[in-house]
Enzyme design. Structure first.
Site, PDB file in Angstrom:
ATOM      1  N   HIS A 126      11.677 -29.242   8.920  1.00  0.00           N
ATOM      2  CA  HIS A 126      11.773 -27.837   8.366  1.00  0.00           C
ATOM      3  C   HIS A 126      10.611 -27.264   7.848  1.00  0.00           C
ATOM      4  CE1 HIS A 126      15.756 -30.020   8.050  1.00  0.00           C
ATOM      5  NE2 HIS A 126      16.486 -28.754   8.259  1.00  0.00           N
ATOM      6  N   ASP A 153      10.469 -34.609   8.583  1.00  0.00           N
ATOM      7  CA  ASP A 153      11.208 -33.497   8.403  1.00  0.00           C
ATOM      8  C   ASP A 153      10.868 -32.544   9.102  1.00  0.00           C
ATOM      9  OD1 ASP A 153      12.694 -31.257   7.239  1.00  0.00           O
ATOM     10  OD2 ASP A 153      11.950 -31.713   5.227  1.00  0.00           O
ATOM     11  N   CYS A 211      16.855 -27.323  13.781  1.00  0.00           N
ATOM     12  CA  CYS A 211      16.458 -28.981  13.034  1.00  0.00           C
ATOM     13  C   CYS A 211      16.958 -30.014  13.634  1.00  0.00           C
ATOM     14  CB  CYS A 211      16.667 -28.913  11.541  1.00  0.00           C
ATOM     15  SG  CYS A 211      18.352 -28.736  11.256  1.00  0.00           S
TER      16      CYS A 211
END
Length: 395
Positions: free
Chosen positions: A282, A280, A74
């Site tokens: 993820h 994000d 990430c």
């Protein structure tokens, strides 16, 4: 892993909220919007940012390594996003907009190709993970903001098309003299723009004439990407830094901030009220396989839903702030704005801006790509001190 990822992603996509109906201004990378009257403009601006997420089924890193970065990549993806924004600024400009289904400009295709998940793309997950080995990080290990900043600095040297000058400011100090030496091409980089033009086109499909463009624009100043690793508290962000952090998103040179929460890195691009706006990484998506002469499918590289938000007090104190200065005038303006922020009441400055290297700091060659390991190790312990905790939590 895949089952857990699918469950997580399914829940996550159900959590997106529309932008709040508020009269407070929305700031995105130096631009101000109204949530009441410019919501479409806000979403278009956010969708135009490059969004790099977990991928799966790409070629093994290093030939025999991982074929997915789910669970560990990430921060590497956040590093790709902040550098991707710098490349967009460099070649397309801040006002460029991505439109789904529209034939892209050649510059955009070259930028995107630099991040495709394959070993010979300048800023691929393969290159970042393997370059991180030299920073003491094994492939598959979680990175902190400082590590990814150092790796991006090293990789940018090989990008002769963009000719970025990437500077990582350490010890909470930005030294103007160091940056001006780095960005003035007649000092050490004269004539480098086109020396590897053929290799650049081979690796990233750069358009013809790109070298000439780069040479013309950077005749007096190499475009600067300034990355500043910071620690704004011990375990939580010190509230005295909050207003200063928000002010950084308001600067036209802002590239945003990479950071997040333990075990969860994000790319922060702005704020509204007391909430940070972020992209994000993820979400696990299939790797894109580019074909010769065929445009890379790019829908999955742009966030087409309302962005995520979190309260600013939830931010982990270990971050790296980024800024882009295309010209020397841009950098001088940034310096003047930072000095104004330092004089304002109501917040602590996040870093110090000085004209020359302070005598109490260890002198370091800003062009040295392989710093002394003992110094590197000391800095890693300071800036990436959560890394071991992240590893434990991820088991």
């Amino acid at each position: 892993m895949d089952a857990a990822t699918l469950t997580y992603d399914t829940l996550r996509f159900g959590e997106f909220e529309d932008f709040p109906e508020t009269s407070e201004p929305v700031w995105i990378l130096g631009k101000q919007f109204s949530a009441l009257t410019e919501k479409d403009d806000i979403l278009s601006d956010i969708a135009s940012r490059l969004w790099f997420t977990y991928r799966k089924n790409f070629s093994p890193i290093g030939g025999t390594g991982p074929t997915s970065d789910t669970g560990w990549g990430c921060m590497l993806r956040c590093g790709q996003m902040i550098l991707g924004e710098a490349l967009v600024r460099r070649h397309l400009g801040r006002d460029w907009r991505w439109l789904r289904g529209q034939r892209p400009r050649e510059e955009y295709r070259s930028i995107l190709n630099a991040f495709i998940d394959k070993k010979d793309s300048y800023y691929s997950i393969h290159q970042i993970a393997q370059m991180g080995v030299g920073e003491g990080k094994s492939i598959g290990q979680w990175y902190g903001p400082n590590t990814v900043a150092q790796v991006l600095k090293k990789l940018a040297v090989f990008d002769s098309w963009s000719r970025l000058a990437v500077h990582v400011a350490m010890d909470n100090t930005v030294v103007i003299e160091e940056i001006k030496k780095l960005c003035m091409p007649w000092l050490d980089f004269d004539g480098a723009a086109c020396s590897a033009g053929a290799a650049a086109r081979e690796l990233n499909g750069c358009l013809e004439g790109a070298c000439a463009l780069a040479e013309e624009e950077s005749a007096l100043w190499r475009p600067l990407v300034l990355l500043i690793p910071l620690r704004l508290g011990l375990t939580d962000i010190n509230e005295a830094y909050i207003e200063t952090l928000k002010q950084c998103f308001m600067l036209p040179q802002s590239l945003g901030v990479i950071g997040g929460k333990p075990n969860s890195a994000h790319y922060f691009i702005g704020f509204v009220g007391e909430e940070l706006i972020y992209l994000d990484p993820h979400t696990t998506q299939p790797a894109v396989e580019p074909s010769d002469g065929i445009q890379v499918p790019d829908d999955s590289y742009h966030c087409q839903h309302p962005p995520c938000r979190m309260h600013i007090c939830e931010l982990d104190p270990s971050i790296a702030a980024g800024f882009f200065c295309r010209t020397e005038d841009d950098f001088d303006d940034w310096s003047a704005q930072i000095r104004k922020l330092s004089c304002c009441k109501g917040g602590l400055p996040m870093f110090e801006l000085v004209d020359s290297q302070p005598s109490h700091l260890i002198s370091a060659d800003v062009l040295n790509l392989t710093p002394d390991f003992s110094d590197s190790d000391r800095l890693e312990r300071f800036f990436d001190s959560e890394d071991e905790e992240f590893e434990i939590l991820s088991l």
